[in-house]
Design a protein around this motif. Structure first.
Motif, PDB file in Angstrom:
ATOM      1  N   HIS A 134      -2.652  -6.489  -1.816  1.00  0.00           N
ATOM      2  CA  HIS A 134      -1.562  -5.537  -1.570  1.00  0.00           C
ATOM      3  C   HIS A 134      -2.069  -4.103  -1.374  1.00  0.00           C
ATOM      4  CE1 HIS A 134       1.836  -8.325  -2.342  1.00  0.00           C
ATOM      5  NE2 HIS A 134       0.899  -8.966  -3.036  1.00  0.00           N
ATOM      6  N   GLY A 135      -3.391  -3.930  -1.264  1.00  0.00           N
ATOM      7  CA  GLY A 135      -3.949  -2.673  -0.777  1.00  0.00           C
ATOM      8  C   GLY A 135      -4.475  -1.695  -1.798  1.00  0.00           C
ATOM      9  N   LEU A 136      -4.383  -1.970  -3.098  1.00  0.00           N
ATOM     10  CA  LEU A 136      -4.845  -0.986  -4.084  1.00  0.00           C
ATOM     11  C   LEU A 136      -6.359  -0.863  -4.091  1.00  0.00           C
ATOM     12  CD1 LEU A 136      -4.112   0.975  -6.334  1.00  0.00           C
ATOM     13  CD2 LEU A 136      -4.232  -0.938  -7.962  1.00  0.00           C
ATOM     14  N   VAL A 141      -4.614  -7.437   5.018  1.00  0.00           N
ATOM     15  CA  VAL A 141      -4.071  -6.626   3.921  1.00  0.00           C
ATOM     16  C   VAL A 141      -3.084  -5.603   4.465  1.00  0.00           C
ATOM     17  CG1 VAL A 141      -4.653  -4.975   2.103  1.00  0.00           C
ATOM     18  CG2 VAL A 141      -6.091  -6.993   2.465  1.00  0.00           C
ATOM     19  N   ALA A 142      -3.403  -4.995   5.616  1.00  0.00           N
ATOM     20  CA  ALA A 142      -2.477  -4.027   6.224  1.00  0.00           C
ATOM     21  C   ALA A 142      -1.152  -4.689   6.582  1.00  0.00           C
ATOM     22  CB  ALA A 142      -3.120  -3.415   7.466  1.00  0.00           C
ATOM     23  N   LEU A 143      -1.215  -5.936   7.032  1.00  0.00           N
ATOM     24  CA  LEU A 143       0.023  -6.662   7.338  1.00  0.00           C
ATOM     25  C   LEU A 143       0.832  -6.920   6.076  1.00  0.00           C
ATOM     26  CD1 LEU A 143       1.802  -8.157   9.373  1.00  0.00           C
ATOM     27  CD2 LEU A 143       0.379 -10.188   9.014  1.00  0.00           C
ATOM     28  N   THR A 144       0.151  -7.257   4.975  1.00  0.00           N
ATOM     29  CA  THR A 144       0.846  -7.467   3.701  1.00  0.00           C
ATOM     30  C   THR A 144       1.514  -6.183   3.219  1.00  0.00           C
ATOM     31  OG1 THR A 144      -0.732  -9.192   3.090  1.00  0.00           O
ATOM     32  CG2 THR A 144       0.572  -8.234   1.320  1.00  0.00           C
ATOM     33  N   ILE A 145       0.816  -5.047   3.370  1.00  0.00           N
ATOM     34  CA  ILE A 145       1.400  -3.763   2.965  1.00  0.00           C
ATOM     35  C   ILE A 145       2.656  -3.461   3.773  1.00  0.00           C
ATOM     36  CG2 ILE A 145       0.975  -1.290   2.883  1.00  0.00           C
ATOM     37  CD1 ILE A 145      -1.982  -1.912   2.403  1.00  0.00           C
ATOM     38  N   ALA A 146       2.594  -3.706   5.080  1.00  0.00           N
ATOM     39  CA  ALA A 146       3.760  -3.461   5.934  1.00  0.00           C
ATOM     40  C   ALA A 146       4.926  -4.363   5.545  1.00  0.00           C
ATOM     41  CB  ALA A 146       3.377  -3.674   7.392  1.00  0.00           C
ATOM     42  N   LYS A 147       4.626  -5.612   5.210  1.00  0.00           N
ATOM     43  CA  LYS A 147       5.684  -6.544   4.791  1.00  0.00           C
ATOM     44  C   LYS A 147       6.300  -6.086   3.466  1.00  0.00           C
ATOM     45  CE  LYS A 147       3.978 -10.720   7.095  1.00  0.00           C
ATOM     46  NZ  LYS A 147       3.449 -12.100   6.896  1.00  0.00           N
ATOM     47  N   ASP A 148       5.456  -5.596   2.545  1.00  0.00           N
ATOM     48  CA  ASP A 148       5.982  -5.104   1.261  1.00  0.00           C
ATOM     49  C   ASP A 148       6.948  -3.944   1.475  1.00  0.00           C
ATOM     50  OD1 ASP A 148       4.490  -6.971  -0.055  1.00  0.00           O
ATOM     51  OD2 ASP A 148       2.868  -5.604  -0.611  1.00  0.00           O
ATOM     52  N   ALA A 189      -7.436   1.310  -1.251  1.00  0.00           N
ATOM     53  CA  ALA A 189      -7.014   2.690  -1.468  1.00  0.00           C
ATOM     54  C   ALA A 189      -7.923   3.394  -2.475  1.00  0.00           C
ATOM     55  CB  ALA A 189      -5.564   2.721  -1.944  1.00  0.00           C
ATOM     56  N   LYS A 190      -8.313   2.703  -3.542  1.00  0.00           N
ATOM     57  CA  LYS A 190      -9.208   3.316  -4.530  1.00  0.00           C
ATOM     58  C   LYS A 190     -10.586   3.578  -3.953  1.00  0.00           C
ATOM     59  CE  LYS A 190      -7.133   1.575  -8.805  1.00  0.00           C
ATOM     60  NZ  LYS A 190      -7.339   0.721 -10.013  1.00  0.00           N
ATOM     61  N   ALA A 191     -11.033   2.701  -3.046  1.00  0.00           N
ATOM     62  CA  ALA A 191     -12.348   2.878  -2.429  1.00  0.00           C
ATOM     63  C   ALA A 191     -12.318   3.878  -1.277  1.00  0.00           C
ATOM     64  CB  ALA A 191     -12.879   1.531  -1.937  1.00  0.00           C
ATOM     65  N   GLY A 192     -11.135   4.339  -0.897  1.00  0.00           N
ATOM     66  CA  GLY A 192     -11.019   5.274   0.217  1.00  0.00           C
ATOM     67  C   GLY A 192     -11.302   4.657   1.561  1.00  0.00           C
ATOM     68  N   LYS A 193     -11.083   3.360   1.679  1.00  0.00           N
ATOM     69  CA  LYS A 193     -11.351   2.648   2.930  1.00  0.00           C
ATOM     70  C   LYS A 193     -10.043   2.146   3.541  1.00  0.00           C
ATOM     71  CE  LYS A 193     -15.847   0.925   1.311  1.00  0.00           C
ATOM     72  NZ  LYS A 193     -16.663  -0.310   1.057  1.00  0.00           N
ATOM     73  N   SER A 194     -10.116   1.885   4.827  1.00  0.00           N
ATOM     74  CA  SER A 194      -8.955   1.304   5.507  1.00  0.00           C
ATOM     75  C   SER A 194      -8.841  -0.174   5.141  1.00  0.00           C
ATOM     76  CB  SER A 194      -9.091   1.445   7.020  1.00  0.00           C
ATOM     77  OG  SER A 194      -9.158   2.804   7.396  1.00  0.00           O
ATOM     78  N   PRO A 195      -7.650  -0.680   4.890  1.00  0.00           N
ATOM     79  CA  PRO A 195      -7.502  -2.098   4.539  1.00  0.00           C
ATOM     80  C   PRO A 195      -7.792  -2.993   5.729  1.00  0.00           C
ATOM     81  CG  PRO A 195      -5.353  -1.081   4.825  1.00  0.00           C
ATOM     82  CD  PRO A 195      -6.353   0.022   4.909  1.00  0.00           C
ATOM     83  N   SER A 196      -8.152  -4.219   5.442  1.00  0.00           N
ATOM     84  CA  SER A 196      -8.378  -5.195   6.504  1.00  0.00           C
ATOM     85  C   SER A 196      -7.053  -5.500   7.205  1.00  0.00           C
ATOM     86  CB  SER A 196      -8.965  -6.477   5.909  1.00  0.00           C
ATOM     87  OG  SER A 196      -8.039  -7.079   5.006  1.00  0.00           O
ATOM     88  N   PRO A 197      -7.089  -6.082   8.403  1.00  0.00           N
ATOM     89  CA  PRO A 197      -5.840  -6.366   9.122  1.00  0.00           C
ATOM     90  C   PRO A 197      -4.861  -7.223   8.326  1.00  0.00           C
ATOM     91  CG  PRO A 197      -7.703  -6.568  10.607  1.00  0.00           C
ATOM     92  CD  PRO A 197      -8.273  -6.367   9.235  1.00  0.00           C
TER      93      PRO A 197
END
Length: 248
Positions: free
Chosen positions: A182-184, A197-204, A187-195
């Motif tokens: 879910h992207g935490l 994970v990014a899709l899961t964040i958008a769905k959330d 976010a803590k590592a300061g990196k862009s999420p994988s595709p």
């Protein structure tokens, strides 16, 4: 076709074969398009129009225009079971199944529909038998037993999703989100999420927005929060419940 006189050589081979009947290719094509057609009266306005003979014999070409066709259709008035607005429906075999004026009214009525509630109960039972809760979900269930004993449900089907925990009387949804999926972690590592994970964040985000529009209050707790500081998570859950009591 058009009736206009035209000249043709009497020895022309086309006349011998039955040709030479049209003055131009346009008239020949127009005549070809009219072959196999008949004049029939419109069932609605009575004006005659040309239609294919085969379609008339099958009883399909009955109206001269779409306006006449729609004017003959029987319309039925029915009240939406959720908002009460009057719907004007075209009488078909499926008109008896139309109960709501919009998808929003259908979605908002689902939690109170006895048939849907029974179906959702069957789904919950099947999911409980098949799925084993994760460690953070077990922690969340223990917290819910302390915060709202006897009033919450796990694996609760709601609209298009099955949420981790729901308190139907308070319209509260509590989700236990994994840090990585879910992207935490990103976010803590300061990196862009994988595709994925990014899709899961958008769905959330879309799910939270939809639930809020439907009158539900979503609360998301991270996996690390549940494992490292469950008492802080318990205070957040109780605060959400107390906020609803204050609104009442």
């Amino acid at each position: 076709m058009c009736g206009k006189p035209f000249e043709v050589l009497p020895t022309h081979q086309r006349i011998k074969n039955g040709g030479g009947q049209y003055c131009s290719p346009d008239c020949r094509y127009a005549a070809a398009s009219l072959s196999g057609t008949v004049m029939v009266p419109c069932r609605a306005c009575g004006e005659e129009f040309r239609a294919q003979r085969s379609r008339v014999e099958r009883g399909r070409k009955l109206y001269c225009s779409e306006a006449c066709k729609f004017s003959e259709q029987v319309r039925v008035e029915r009240a939406c079971e959720h908002c009460g607005d009057v719907m004007i429906l075209i009488h078909t075999r499926d008109v008896e199944d139309r109960r709501f004026c919009s998808r929003r009214c259908y979605d908002l009525s689902r939690p109170n529909d006895p048939e849907i509630l029974a179906h959702m109960a069957r789904i919950r039972n099947m999911q409980r038998q098949k799925k084993q809760p994760t460690r953070c979900e077990k922690i969340l269930y223990d917290l819910m037993d302390e915060a709202a004993p006897g009033t919450w449900e796990r694996e609760f089907p709601l609209f298009y999703w099955t949420v981790d925990v729901a308190v139907p009387r308070r319209k509260l949804v509590v989700q236990a989100d994994g840090d990585y999926w879910h992207g935490l972690t990103a976010a803590k590592a300061g990196k862009s999420p994988s595709p994925s994970v990014a899709l899961t964040i958008a769905k959330d985000r879309a799910q939270d927005k939809y639930l809020a529009m439907a009158g539900w209050r979503p609360l998301r707790l991270w996996e690390s929060e549940l494992k490292q500081d469950p008492q802080w998570c318990l205070r957040r859950i109780k605060a959400m419940l107390l906020a609803e009591d204050g609104d009442d």
